[in-house]
Design a protein around this motif. Structure first.
Motif, PDB file in Angstrom:
ATOM      1  N   SER A 240      -8.359 -63.495  55.535  1.00  0.00           N
ATOM      2  CA  SER A 240      -8.811 -63.682  54.164  1.00  0.00           C
ATOM      3  C   SER A 240     -10.315 -63.454  54.179  1.00  0.00           C
ATOM      4  CB  SER A 240      -8.502 -65.101  53.674  1.00  0.00           C
ATOM      5  OG  SER A 240      -7.115 -65.266  53.458  1.00  0.00           O
ATOM      6  N   VAL A 241     -10.778 -62.437  53.455  1.00  0.00           N
ATOM      7  CA  VAL A 241     -12.158 -61.999  53.625  1.00  0.00           C
ATOM      8  C   VAL A 241     -12.870 -61.909  52.274  1.00  0.00           C
ATOM      9  CG1 VAL A 241     -11.366 -59.596  53.707  1.00  0.00           C
ATOM     10  CG2 VAL A 241     -13.627 -60.164  54.590  1.00  0.00           C
TER      11      VAL A 241
ATOM     12  N   CYS B  11     -12.737 -69.326  61.568  1.00  0.00           N
ATOM     13  CA  CYS B  11     -13.718 -68.941  60.560  1.00  0.00           C
ATOM     14  C   CYS B  11     -14.775 -68.057  61.205  1.00  0.00           C
ATOM     15  CB  CYS B  11     -14.360 -70.207  59.973  1.00  0.00           C
ATOM     16  SG  CYS B  11     -15.706 -69.898  58.812  1.00  0.00           S
ATOM     17  N   TRP B  12     -15.012 -66.882  60.602  1.00  0.00           N
ATOM     18  CA  TRP B  12     -15.985 -65.926  61.122  1.00  0.00           C
ATOM     19  C   TRP B  12     -17.028 -65.593  60.065  1.00  0.00           C
ATOM     20  CZ3 TRP B  12     -15.849 -62.902  65.841  1.00  0.00           C
ATOM     21  CH2 TRP B  12     -14.856 -63.343  66.737  1.00  0.00           C
ATOM     22  N   ILE B  13     -18.229 -65.252  60.540  1.00  0.00           N
ATOM     23  CA  ILE B  13     -19.310 -64.798  59.683  1.00  0.00           C
ATOM     24  C   ILE B  13     -19.763 -63.435  60.186  1.00  0.00           C
ATOM     25  CG2 ILE B  13     -21.090 -65.955  61.062  1.00  0.00           C
ATOM     26  CD1 ILE B  13     -21.244 -65.937  57.313  1.00  0.00           C
ATOM     27  N   ALA B  14     -20.032 -62.529  59.258  1.00  0.00           N
ATOM     28  CA  ALA B  14     -20.534 -61.211  59.637  1.00  0.00           C
ATOM     29  C   ALA B  14     -21.617 -60.796  58.657  1.00  0.00           C
ATOM     30  CB  ALA B  14     -19.407 -60.175  59.643  1.00  0.00           C
ATOM     31  N   GLY B  15     -22.727 -60.260  59.182  1.00  0.00           N
ATOM     32  CA  GLY B  15     -23.818 -59.854  58.316  1.00  0.00           C
ATOM     33  C   GLY B  15     -24.520 -58.623  58.839  1.00  0.00           C
TER      34      GLY B  15
ATOM     35  N   GLY C 204     -18.189 -61.653  43.626  1.00  0.00           N
ATOM     36  CA  GLY C 204     -17.674 -61.251  44.925  1.00  0.00           C
ATOM     37  C   GLY C 204     -16.419 -60.400  44.831  1.00  0.00           C
ATOM     38  N   ARG C 205     -15.973 -59.959  45.987  1.00  0.00           N
ATOM     39  CA  ARG C 205     -14.691 -59.272  46.143  1.00  0.00           C
ATOM     40  C   ARG C 205     -13.932 -59.991  47.251  1.00  0.00           C
ATOM     41  NH1 ARG C 205     -16.704 -57.534  42.324  1.00  0.00           N
ATOM     42  NH2 ARG C 205     -16.906 -55.387  41.584  1.00  0.00           N
ATOM     43  N   TYR C 206     -12.672 -60.278  46.993  1.00  0.00           N
ATOM     44  CA  TYR C 206     -11.886 -61.119  47.903  1.00  0.00           C
ATOM     45  C   TYR C 206     -10.535 -60.495  48.207  1.00  0.00           C
ATOM     46  CZ  TYR C 206      -9.107 -65.119  49.491  1.00  0.00           C
ATOM     47  OH  TYR C 206      -8.284 -65.950  50.199  1.00  0.00           O
ATOM     48  N   GLN C 207     -10.178 -60.503  49.467  1.00  0.00           N
ATOM     49  CA  GLN C 207      -8.847 -60.059  49.919  1.00  0.00           C
ATOM     50  C   GLN C 207      -8.172 -61.236  50.608  1.00  0.00           C
ATOM     51  OE1 GLN C 207      -7.387 -56.822  49.724  1.00  0.00           O
ATOM     52  NE2 GLN C 207      -5.537 -57.798  50.502  1.00  0.00           N
ATOM     53  N   HIS C 208      -7.023 -61.652  50.078  1.00  0.00           N
ATOM     54  CA  HIS C 208      -6.333 -62.801  50.663  1.00  0.00           C
ATOM     55  C   HIS C 208      -5.473 -62.353  51.840  1.00  0.00           C
ATOM     56  CE1 HIS C 208      -5.019 -66.931  50.625  1.00  0.00           C
ATOM     57  NE2 HIS C 208      -3.760 -66.557  50.699  1.00  0.00           N
TER      58      HIS C 208
ATOM     59  N   ASP D 125     -17.880 -72.274  51.163  1.00  0.00           N
ATOM     60  CA  ASP D 125     -17.136 -73.383  50.557  1.00  0.00           C
ATOM     61  C   ASP D 125     -15.978 -72.849  49.709  1.00  0.00           C
ATOM     62  OD1 ASP D 125     -18.846 -75.258  51.670  1.00  0.00           O
ATOM     63  OD2 ASP D 125     -20.050 -75.501  49.849  1.00  0.00           O
ATOM     64  N   TRP D 126     -16.268 -71.829  48.883  1.00  0.00           N
ATOM     65  CA  TRP D 126     -15.231 -71.256  48.021  1.00  0.00           C
ATOM     66  C   TRP D 126     -14.109 -70.652  48.863  1.00  0.00           C
ATOM     67  CZ3 TRP D 126     -12.893 -66.572  47.353  1.00  0.00           C
ATOM     68  CH2 TRP D 126     -12.159 -66.396  46.176  1.00  0.00           C
ATOM     69  N   LEU D 127     -14.484 -69.914  49.893  1.00  0.00           N
ATOM     70  CA  LEU D 127     -13.496 -69.266  50.754  1.00  0.00           C
ATOM     71  C   LEU D 127     -12.613 -70.302  51.444  1.00  0.00           C
ATOM     72  CD1 LEU D 127     -12.491 -66.590  51.983  1.00  0.00           C
ATOM     73  CD2 LEU D 127     -14.324 -66.769  53.678  1.00  0.00           C
TER      74      LEU D 127
END
Length: 221
Positions: free
Chosen positions: A59-60, A102-106, A15-19, A90-92
């Protein structure tokens, strides 16, 4: 944009993560299109959504489903990919225990997976669903849809006809206690080839009205 590797149900996921800034920064998980049709976390629509949430201080996380890029495993017709998404969330959450929302986007296939995850995780407070493939997959599990959100669709989509999405929207908008907004982009095909800025602007506008975060960068136009 740090690279991250975390454990999924069938091995490592990439993954790629931005805090985000602040101890209570909200979180967002981004899901990519169909793995067997070239979908990856680097898809332009997914990357654009990632940037929108990151600019707003979330945090995405975006990641590759099993069998894509450096993620281990093989395609599992959606069942395994839903488990991957749950592991990613879970990791996020483990790195953002005090997140205020908490948001989900797809996008496309990722929108279908995201809406299923929405049904299973009551902590998800909002969603962005781009070109949900209502003509290809059954969305009847959204009965009722547990959260309000935004659906964005192009009226020139050659893969997911706008009429199929509008039919889904009509059903969702009749449900009580939630509000589903429908953002139709004129002339946009399935991949929003020349309308990525318009897509980002619609998402920014929706988040302006439904979150308390302030974006760190310049708003998309």
């Amino acid at each position: 944009m740090p690279e991250v590797i975390f454990n999924g149900p069938e091995g490592r996921l990439e993954g790629r993560y931005q805090h985000g800034k602040g101890a209570t920064a909200p979180i967002a998980l981004l899901l990519h299109p169909h793995p067997q049709h070239g979908g990856t976390m680097n898809n332009k629509v997914v990357y654009g959504l990632y940037q929108v949430f990151a600019q707003r201080g979330f945090s995405v996380l975006r990641f590759n489903f099993r069998g894509v890029g450096r993620s281990q495993g093989v395609f599992d017709r959606g069942e395994g990919e839903l488990s991957d998404a749950a592991s990613a969330l879970d990791w996020l959450q483990s790195y953002n225990e005090n997140a205020r929302s908490c948001w989900i986007a797809g996008f496309s296939f990722g929108a279908w997976i995201g809406m299923q995850l929405l049904m299973r995780r009551p902590e998800i407070s909002g969603f962005i669903s781009v070109a949900p493939p209502a003509n290809l997959y059954d969305f009847s599990f959204l009965a009722p849809c547990p959260s309000s959100g935004l659906v964005v669709q192009g009226n020139a989509d050659e893969i997911v006809p706008e009429g199929a999405v509008k039919k889904l929207i009509d059903k969702l908008q009749n449900q009580r206690d939630i509000e589903i907004e429908y953002g139709l982009i004129e002339g946009a095909n399935h991949f929003f080839a020349t309308q990525l800025d318009q897509l980002s602007a619609k998402v920014h506008d929706y988040l302006d009205r439904h979150t308390d975060t302030q974006q760190a960068g310049k708003k998309a136009s």
